[in-house]
Enzyme design. Structure first.
Site, mmCIF file in Angstrom:
data_model
loop_
_atom_site.group_PDB
_atom_site.id
_atom_site.type_symbol
_atom_site.label_atom_id
_atom_site.label_comp_id
_atom_site.label_asym_id
_atom_site.label_seq_id
_atom_site.Cartn_x
_atom_site.Cartn_y
_atom_site.Cartn_z
ATOM 1 N N ASP A 261 38.820 40.271 41.901
ATOM 2 C CA ASP A 261 37.859 40.392 42.990
ATOM 3 C C ASP A 261 38.173 39.772 44.231
ATOM 4 O O ASP A 261 38.867 38.809 44.226
ATOM 5 C CB ASP A 261 36.624 39.740 42.391
ATOM 6 N N GLU A 294 40.844 44.403 44.558
ATOM 7 C CA GLU A 294 39.895 44.651 45.582
ATOM 8 C C GLU A 294 40.278 43.813 46.781
ATOM 9 O O GLU A 294 40.331 42.627 46.780
ATOM 10 C CB GLU A 294 38.373 44.282 45.058
#
Length: 571
Positions: A261, A294
């Site tokens: 993330d 990401e």
């Protein structure tokens, strides 16, 4: 190179007749281990590491005691009573795996399905996912991607406020439930990735971790909370806490990779960036395991090799592709969508999905991004929906029904690695809203009020933004497995079958901005799309055969006729 004390395995490691406990805790003057009703002194192993071996077996609850307060193990593998309960010794080798013959697909053959365990089924558990695996495989999915499952506050939430990074969420079924799901997925021929959050922890766990040592730094800030200390004084134990977490998910739960993330919020100015160190660790355990980032940077260094000065991730999410596609499908131009809206943006994204590749960004008011021509297309992950782009809308609304078929065609027939968001394959009616179950009232209030401030304009028009803490907000986000348009699931299956037939390779796009059509060459195939509200004649140079279409399409000499918001694949 000498192994430092905190580079040895942290946490609780059981053997046949004893368990060794090792914790990095440089801050407290005294720390004891409490288990079985007794307190046990830990020996100083150097550089802040304390350890003890006790005649305790797997399944034993334990906690560390600092200044009279019981605190879970930062490296806990099991929190059966949740965030504030004791840790439990887990024998990760006890599970009877049956997946010896499983081989995960290569990235070029990967089709990802993003899944939130708590809302995917009425039960909201790991094991409840298992009966649905065969249907996903039959659809054409090859790989599940679970939203974060590291132990987080309360029973339900998105999982991005996890605290115990190595403990599978107790309300989902804990570590044993996760092992059963992964083993069953492998039995169906499906790989499993796990979304992990290493840029911050949930605010409910900050105080507990700070009792042990400098887990956080004031040198940086993240949007979600304190930045983790990856490059400041005494960062070694913190880095190992994260790196060993990543290793453990792959080694002990047979996961086939990790999705990292927001790596742009992992701040590390050291010689070896944490993400680079993590990819090396994961690939050392399993060279086939994927590390997908990401990144909000549009910087190809994320996926370039270590030898070329990169971080070595196998793939990276490509937000620009989503934004370019969504604006054409919906006309939404708010926020960061303001910079998109021309078919030329999507045509550029089909070459490489960095629409922003070094030019000026009006939204950011600076140059942004870099070219990524040297990165093969399959190393970008694209989507027309995901948890962020749906859930971070005020009401968690998905793509409008009329836009879904064309969105699927553009995404699934791209040269990139496609990702589906749970339910989109059948046009799910239920929204996916932002929900939480914070156990600290102050944090709950701040979350609720922050959400209301963010979308205050909706209340001005009489629509109150759903309360994240209201259990109904969570329940309304569960899949109903009903949707529209009719036949959408069959279209997804045919698109994924066509994708396999086309195979990997480059895409070359041209377009007509005025008429509203896009034409993408994929080998011997053409992907045609009409983003206008009118019927269009898309020119084709030679006679073509219509292989599939989202709506009724006709082939005429020199043209394919498409109705509004429709697409087709021709050969």
């Amino acid at each position: 190179m000498k192994v430092l004390p905190f580079e040895r395995r942290l946490g609780a490691r059981p053997s046949a007749d004893a368990t060794t406990f090792r914790v990095w805790a440089p801050r407290p003057e005294r720390i004891v281990l409490r288990a079985g009703g007794s307190d046990h002194e830990l020996a100083d192993a150097g550089l802040g590491v304390r350890e003890v071996t006790l005649p305790l077996s797997a399944g034993q609850d334990y906690a560390f005691v600092i200044d009279g307060v019981e605190i879970p193990d930062p490296a806990s593998r099991w929190q059966p009573a949740g965030l504030r309960g004791p840790s439990r010794v887990l024998d990760t080798q006890a599970f009877a795996w049956s997946d010896d013959g499983f081989t995960p697909p290569g990235l070029e053959d990967t089709v990802i399905y993003e899944l939130h365990v708590g809302t995917f089924t009425p039960e909201g558990t790991f094991e409840a996912v298992i009966p649905h695996l065969a249907g996903l495989r039959e659809l054409g999915v090859t790989t599940l991607e679970l939203l974060p499952v590291a132990e987080f506050p309360g029973r339900h939430g998105w999982g991005y406020d996890g605290v115990y990074l190595s403990a599978a969420h107790s309300a989902y079924g804990g570590p044993h439930g996760l092992q059963k799901l992964v083993d069953a997925a492998h039995g169906e021929g499906l790989a499993v990735l796990l979304d992990v959050v290493y840029n911050h922890v949930g605010a409910s766990g900050v105080q507990a971790l700070e009792a042990f040592g400098p887990y956080f730094t004031g040198a940086y800030e993240t949007f979600w909370g304190k930045a983790i200390n990856f490059d400041d004084a005494d960062c070694g134990g913190v880095r190992e806490w994260v790196l060993q977490s990543a290793e453990g998910w792959i080694r002990d739960f047979h996961l086939d990779g990790l999705r990292l993330d927001a790596v742009h919020a992992i701040f590390d100015a050291g010689a070896v960036h944490l993400v680079q160190a993590l990819t090396a660790r994961v690939h050392a355990i399993d060279p086939r395991a994927l590390v997908i980032a990401e990144s909000g940077m549009n910087d190809p260094k994320v996926v370039r090799s270590h030898e070329r000065g990169g971080w070595g991730c196998d793939a990276v999410w490509a937000d620009d592709f989503h934004h370019a596609l969504r604006v054409l499908l919906t006309g939404d131009r708010s926020g960061y969508y303001e910079e998109f809206g021309e078919i030329g943006d999507l045509a550029k994204a089909y070459r490489r999905p960095h629409v922003h590749d070094g030019g000026y960004s009006t939204f950011r008011r600076r140059r942004f991004g870099a070219r990524a021509d040297d990165v093969p297309p399959h190393r970008f992950v694209v989507f027309d929906q995901n948890h962020d782009q749906v859930g971070n809308r005020a009401f968690g609304d998905r793509l409008p029904p009329e836009a879904r078929p064309l969105g699927a065609l553009c995404t699934l027939l791209s040269p990139f690695t496609p990702m589906l968001f749970q339910g989109e394959e059948h046009g799910e009616h239920a929204p996916f809203r932002f929900f939480a179950d914070h156990i600290d009232e102050e944090i709950a209030v701040a979350t609720r009020e922050g959400r209301r401030r963010e979308f205050a304009a909706f209340e001005e028009f009489g629509e109150e933004v759903p309360d994240p803490q209201d259990p109904a907000t969570f329940e309304q986000s569960k899949l109903t497995r009903s949707g529209e348009p009719e036949g959408l699931r069959d279209l997804y299956a045919r698109l994924l079958e066509a994708r396999r037939a086309i195979g990997p390779g480059e895409a070359h796009a041209d377009f007509d901005e005025h008429q509203g059509w896009l034409r993408v060459r994929r080998g011997e195939h053409l992907v045609l799309a009409n983003f206008s509200q009118n019927q269009v004649h898309v020119p084709v140079e030679h006679a073509v055969e219509l292989e599939l279409a989202t709506h009724h399409a006709t082939v005429e000499p020199g043209h394919v006729v498409l109705p509004p918001l429709a697409g087709a694949l021709v050969r």
